[in-house]
Design a protein around this motif. Structure first.
Motif, mmCIF file in Angstrom:
data_model
loop_
_atom_site.group_PDB
_atom_site.id
_atom_site.type_symbol
_atom_site.label_atom_id
_atom_site.label_comp_id
_atom_site.label_asym_id
_atom_site.label_seq_id
_atom_site.Cartn_x
_atom_site.Cartn_y
_atom_site.Cartn_z
ATOM 1 N N ALA A 27 0.958 -1.161 -0.092
ATOM 2 C CA ALA A 27 0.033 0.189 -0.021
ATOM 3 C C ALA A 27 0.898 1.097 -0.021
ATOM 4 O O ALA A 27 0.612 2.269 -0.708
ATOM 5 N N GLU A 28 2.034 1.481 0.810
ATOM 6 C CA GLU A 28 2.715 2.345 0.877
ATOM 7 C C GLU A 28 3.306 2.466 -0.587
ATOM 8 O O GLU A 28 3.790 3.763 -0.851
ATOM 9 N N MET A 29 3.827 1.343 -1.200
ATOM 10 C CA MET A 29 4.336 1.777 -2.531
ATOM 11 C C MET A 29 3.593 2.167 -3.494
ATOM 12 O O MET A 29 3.762 3.190 -4.489
ATOM 13 N N PHE A 30 2.163 2.081 -3.452
ATOM 14 C CA PHE A 30 1.331 2.495 -4.408
ATOM 15 C C PHE A 30 1.027 4.059 -4.134
ATOM 16 O O PHE A 30 0.865 4.755 -5.049
ATOM 17 N N ARG A 31 1.081 4.367 -2.774
ATOM 18 C CA ARG A 31 0.984 5.939 -2.224
ATOM 19 C C ARG A 31 1.982 6.529 -2.822
ATOM 20 O O ARG A 31 1.869 7.707 -3.075
ATOM 21 N N ALA A 32 3.274 6.068 -2.656
ATOM 22 C CA ALA A 32 4.467 6.702 -3.149
ATOM 23 C C ALA A 32 4.476 7.138 -4.726
ATOM 24 O O ALA A 32 5.328 7.824 -5.036
ATOM 25 N N HIS A 33 4.013 5.859 -5.363
ATOM 26 C CA HIS A 33 4.076 5.975 -6.908
ATOM 27 C C HIS A 33 2.820 5.809 -7.670
ATOM 28 O O HIS A 33 2.283 4.966 -7.319
#
Length: 576
Positions: A464-470
């Protein structure tokens, strides 16, 4: 300003047919522009010395101090005109080649007239440079003005200017076929009948006009070309190789001379005056360096010369040309190039005649072939060089040695990496090299680091954090050896998070989709990769080491691939 009725009449005629008629008119205008420059040159000679004619004869009849003063004063006046030309900068192209190849077909009137006046001053005062440059420029300007009057569109105006340029070359050298191929081969690049046909019409009309007007005579009065024996063919091959090696050196010397003068702190008029002074000093002992070399070449073709005299004039003529052209004088290098080729061929013929006088033709035959071979190597246009000398001799016997020598000279010069005579040829060569490089481009050169990569063990929170960052649709998943396993989609992960129940403790391995995206490899060519993007409709694709060893190397973006294709397919000569 366009004439509405004339424009309407032009639009009613089929474009291809109308273009032939306008090409004929451009040929007439080109011939008249060339005659105007030639008569202006004769008038300048009358003002300076009281008669017109050969510049070599003019220099020989002058006292030594006038041989020094005239070129220097002519250079000073020529530089003044060039300074004035610099003040008139507009959207129109200053040079006909740029107007044809990369511009709109509009040629700057004030710059052309002022630069032609500068050229007139340089040539009339004995500068070692050709008059054909300004003749062709004026002929092209006439065609450009004609097309603008009838409101031609951009493409037809460029073609009409090409017709005017071909007419100018025809008028200068009396070689209508070669003139059309000169513009086609050097300026336009690919030879299309739609372009060459109108240029041939313009060239023929210009040639007919020149022949019907007083004062016509062949540019070079060629002697009959002898029959060539088989044992003599290797000698013409060797001459072609020699010309191919020598032409790049000549062009390199010209480039070095221009750089040296440009680095000086002298104002432009003083630079040209300095170049003229150098020519004047040389002419005190060698008056043959005055002018573009017409009379000397004609003498080589019809009169026996000793090798020491030919070598001396060749050396000093090259030096005079370097001083004139290097200082920034406006004029053609085409004719001095013919001179260098003729002198080189004559020296080669003299040497061959000394070795085997019973088997070798006269040195004049080698001078003829040397002109063509050196021209082919210097311009990068062997077909034009072959046709030009053939039209001058009208002898089928010359074709075999011409073809051998010109083609070999061209490939030897290109292999040596020599600078071509015209900047537009150099640009085209660079662009072709870039196209060849891009055709061989593999994905290895387009791979960028992938920032959205997680291992199979990645948690929901990490994904989820990866999708929020990119702002991406997919995260790439790899195993412990960095081998590509597949992707996790944003939609699937979002659905899982919304479900809530039973999702605790799940990892990327539970969401990974295998085979959803096509993968690229480092050796994959552009075309195949492009097909993969067409099938995927995404903005990026993963790149792996190989299908059997799918180590993730990074990502290839569609924009990078499209940019490579754009550079490959773009015709730079058709862009403004």
């Amino acid at each position: 300003m366009a004439f509405p009725k004339l424009t309407t009449l032009v639009q009613r005629v089929p474009p291809a047919h109308a273009m032939l008629l306008w090409a004929a008119l451009a040929g007439l205008v080109g011939a008249l522009a060339t005659i105007a420059f030639r008569e202006g040159l004769a008038g300048m000679q009358w003002l300076l010395v009281g008669h017109s004619g050969s510049f070599v004869e003019m220099a020989a009849q002058l006292p030594w101090y006038l041989r020094v003063i005239l070129p220097c004063a002519g250079g000073l006046a020529a530089g003044g005109f060039l300074l004035l030309a610099r003040r008139y900068r507009d959207r129109s192209a200053p040079d006909y080649m740029d107007a044809i190849a990369g511009g709109s077909g509009e040629i700057s009137v004030p710059q052309t007239l002022l630069r032609s006046a500068s050229s007139l001053c340089t040539i009339a005062s004995g500068g070692s440079i050709g008059r054909e440059g300004s003749m062709v420029q004026l002929a092209a300007l006439g065609a450009s003005l004609l097309g603008r009057v009838v409101n031609f569109d951009r493409e037809r105006l460029r073609l009409l200017v090409a017709c005017g340029a071909a007419a100018g070359i025809t008028s200068a050298y009396n070689a209508p076929i070669a003139a059309a191929f000169f513009v086609g081969e050097i300026v336009l690049g690919p030879l299309l009948m739609e372009s060459v046909g109108p240029m041939m019409i313009a060239s023929v009309v210009a040639n007919i006009t020149m022949r019907r007007l007083p004062g016509y005579k062949p540019t070079y009065e060629m002697p009959a070309f002898p029959d060539i024996g088989m044992l003599e063919v290797p000698l013409f091959v060797a001459l072609g190789v020699l010309a191919g090696l020598a032409a790049p050196q000549f062009m390199a010397l010209l480039a070095a001379a221009r750089r040296r003068f440009a680095k000086s702190s002298l104002p432009l008029p003083l630079r040209l005056a300095l170049g003229g002074l150098g020519v004047g000093i040389i002419s005190v002992w060698v008056p043959q360096v005055w002018g573009n070399g017409y009379s000397v070449v004609n003498s080589l073709l019809h009169t026996p010369w000793v090798w020491t005299a030919v070598l001396a004039i060749l050396v000093f003529k090259v030096l005079a040309t370097l001083l004139t052209a290097g200082s920034g004088a406006v004029g053609g290098i085409f004719t001095p190039t013919l001179f260098v080729g003729a002198a080189l061929g004559y020296l080669f013929g003299l040497g061959a005649h000394e070795l085997a006088p019973a088997l070798v033709s006269s040195p004049a035959a080698y001078a003829i072939v040397g002109m063509a071979a050196f021209l082919a190597a210097a311009t990068g246009a062997p077909l034009m060089a072959i046709l030009m000398i053939f039209e001058m001799t009208l002898s089928y016997q010359v074709m075999l040695p011409l073809m051998l020598a010109c083609v070999l000279a061209y490939f030897v010069a290109r292999g040596a990496g020599g600078l071509p005579m015209y900047e537009i040829t150099l640009r085209r060569q660079r662009e072709e090299q870039e196209r060849l490089r891009l055709r061989g481009t593999q994905m290895r050169e387009l791979i960028k680091p992938a920032e959205t990569v997680l291992p199979l063990e990645a948690s929901l929170e990490q994904m989820a954090e990866m999708f929020r960052a990119h702002p991406v649709k997919y995260i790439y998943i790899v195993d412990g050896q960095q081998r590509y396993q597949g992707v996790v989609g944003l939609r699937d992960l979002t659905a899982g998070l919304l479900d809530g129940a039973g999702q605790a403790g799940k990892t990327a391995a539970d969401f990974v989709q295998r085979g959803l995206l096509p993968v690229l490899t480092p050796e994959m060519p552009l075309q195949e990769a492009f097909q993969q993007f067409l099938a995927h409709h995404g903005e990026r694709l993963p790149a792996v080491q190989g299908k059997d060893d799918p180590v993730l190397l990074g990502v290839v973006y569609k924009t990078a691939l499209l940019d490579a294709f754009a550079r490959l397919d773009r015709d730079p000569l058709s862009t403004p």
